[in-house]
Design an enzyme around this catalytic site. Structure first.
Site, PDB file in Angstrom:
ATOM      1  N   HIS A   1      73.241  26.753  -3.472  1.00  0.00           N
ATOM      2  CA  HIS A   1      73.522  28.034  -3.446  1.00  0.00           C
ATOM      3  C   HIS A   1      75.289  27.851  -4.196  1.00  0.00           C
ATOM      4  CE1 HIS A   1      69.951  29.521  -3.328  1.00  0.00           C
ATOM      5  NE2 HIS A   1      69.777  29.413  -1.863  1.00  0.00           N
TER       6      HIS A   1
ATOM      7  N   ASP B   1      63.390  23.594  -3.379  1.00  0.00           N
ATOM      8  CA  ASP B   1      63.324  24.353  -1.997  1.00  0.00           C
ATOM      9  C   ASP B   1      63.158  25.890  -3.022  1.00  0.00           C
ATOM     10  OD1 ASP B   1      65.920  24.902   0.534  1.00  0.00           O
ATOM     11  OD2 ASP B   1      65.302  26.909  -1.158  1.00  0.00           O
TER      12      ASP B   1
ATOM     13  N   HIS C   1      63.818  28.217  -3.398  1.00  0.00           N
ATOM     14  CA  HIS C   1      64.979  28.984  -3.762  1.00  0.00           C
ATOM     15  C   HIS C   1      65.779  28.855  -5.137  1.00  0.00           C
ATOM     16  CE1 HIS C   1      65.488  30.529   0.349  1.00  0.00           C
ATOM     17  NE2 HIS C   1      65.229  31.957   0.311  1.00  0.00           N
TER      18      HIS C   1
ATOM     19  N   ASP D   1      61.626  25.310   2.895  1.00  0.00           N
ATOM     20  CA  ASP D   1      60.730  26.660   3.011  1.00  0.00           C
ATOM     21  C   ASP D   1      60.400  26.792   2.271  1.00  0.00           C
ATOM     22  OD1 ASP D   1      63.269  25.879   1.127  1.00  0.00           O
ATOM     23  OD2 ASP D   1      64.655  27.887   1.797  1.00  0.00           O
TER      24      ASP D   1
HETATM   25 ZN   LIG Z   1      65.699  27.509   0.275  1.00  0.00          ZN
END
Ligand SMILES: [Zn+2]
Length: 345
Positions: A154, A191, A193, A278
């Site tokens: 991120h 991931d 996200h 995740d």
């Molecule tokens: Zn993540």
């Protein structure tokens, strides 16, 4: 380490398609990564790395002869500045110094924490990814796994967010290009996200292809299918937003299809996996239904499908994953896949 020598070797591998020498895989760690202190109520807490190490230890009878363990070097300022702005690097160092002075964690946003040890941890996390790439490119290991913490995908060039301080995989990709003469790098980000920072850093760059599969309606809100790059980089970003609760078999089918589509557009000389755990079923920050064995199959697919151009050079870098036991099981499965071992037994 000359660029010419490396590309000639790439060529030979492409023609022969044979196995390279070195250990089947390498596991790269740094003790500072475990000292980044976010607090025990934070999902990205200090228990994550011990959970991984414990799971690996339990699987030692199988992994012992297949895994070369190595301590990372800290990422240098030069390495960080290939990706990040000087202001950003200084901000992280200053935040850690302030945390030390005040005896309390500094919040860079609602959930991105800097503790006194975080300056060293952040350089160690990027360093783990860089050292993992060095081992693979230097022939000491065929593949590698970097136990980077804090995570990275991120973080943008000028911004820490989403638990991430430096973009570990981006720093390692730029390092591979600058120091080893690797021309084209593929980053596969599974991931749960969207890896907005990685996308942002390479959005206009045709030499780094970013393939991300993630939940569509989820943090950080970017990663729509029509985000495909800018300028010279149009076509080297591929986003695959997915619905909550997608069955694992369907996910695997889409993953294979999108990897094929990416490889039809791009021939990588080196592959990174932004390995977030995740995406496993039951993750409190997730919503997908994958099992560790699915990640094993996906890792093997990435190695085999990119082998014609990348010669098996695949480096996994830890991102998210917030149920410690599941994280441990997931990392063991990916490590086994990187080492050419079956998912269990
Ligand atoms: Zn993540």
């Amino acid at each position: 380490m000359s660029a010419d020598g490396e590309s000639a070797e790439n060529g030979d591998l492409t023609r022969s398609g044979g196995e390279r020498g070195g250990a089947p895989t390498a596991l790269v760690l740094h003790p500072a990564c475990a000292l980044h202190d976010t607090g025990w109520k934070h999902p990205e807490h200090q228990g994550r790395l011990p959970a991984i190490v414990n799971a690996i230890y339990r699987d030692m009878p199988a992994l012992h002869d297949a895994v070369l363990q190595r301590e990372a070097e800290l990422a240098s300022t030069t390495a960080l500045l290939r990706v990040h702005t000087p202001e950003h690097v200084e901000r992280i160092e200053a935040a850690a110094a302030r945390a030390e002075r005040e005896g309390a964690a500094v919040f860079l946003d609602g959930d991105t924490v800097v503790s006194p040890a975080s300056w060293e941890a952040a350089r160690a996390a990027a360093g783990c990814a860089m050292t993992a790439a060095d081992l693979v490119l230097g022939g000491e290991a065929r593949t590698a796994f970097a136990l980077s913490r804090p995570p990275g995908h991120h973080a943008t060039a000028d911004h820490a967010m989403g638990f991430c301080l430096f973009n570990n995989v981006a720093v390692a990709a730029r390092h591979a290009q600058a120091e080893w003469g690797v021309e084209r790098v593929l980053i596969v980000d599974w991931d749960v996200h969207h890896g907005n920072g990685t996308q942002d850093i390479f959005y206009g760059d045709p030499s780094v292809y970013v393939l991300s599969l993630h939940l569509g309606d989820h943090y950080p809100g970017t990663g729509a299918a029509d985000e495909r790059g800018a300028g010279a980089g149009i076509g080297t970003t591929r986003n695959v937003p997915l619905p909550h609760g997608l069955p694992a078999a369907e996910y695997r089918r889409i993953f294979a299809q999108q990897l094929e589509a990416a490889l039809a557009e791009f021939e990588p000389g080196l592959v990174f996996i932004s390995a977030g755990f995740d995406c496993l079923a039951g993750d409190p920050l997730g919503g997908l239904l994958l099992e560790p064995a699915d990640l094993h199959a996906m890792t093997r697919l990435v190695i085999e499908r990119t082998r014609p151009s990348a010669g098996g050079r695949v480096v996994a870098v830890l991102e998210g994953g917030y149920v410690p036991a599941r994280l441990g099981a997931g990392v063991v499965c990916v490590l086994r896949a990187l080492a050419g071992l079956p998912p269990e037994g």
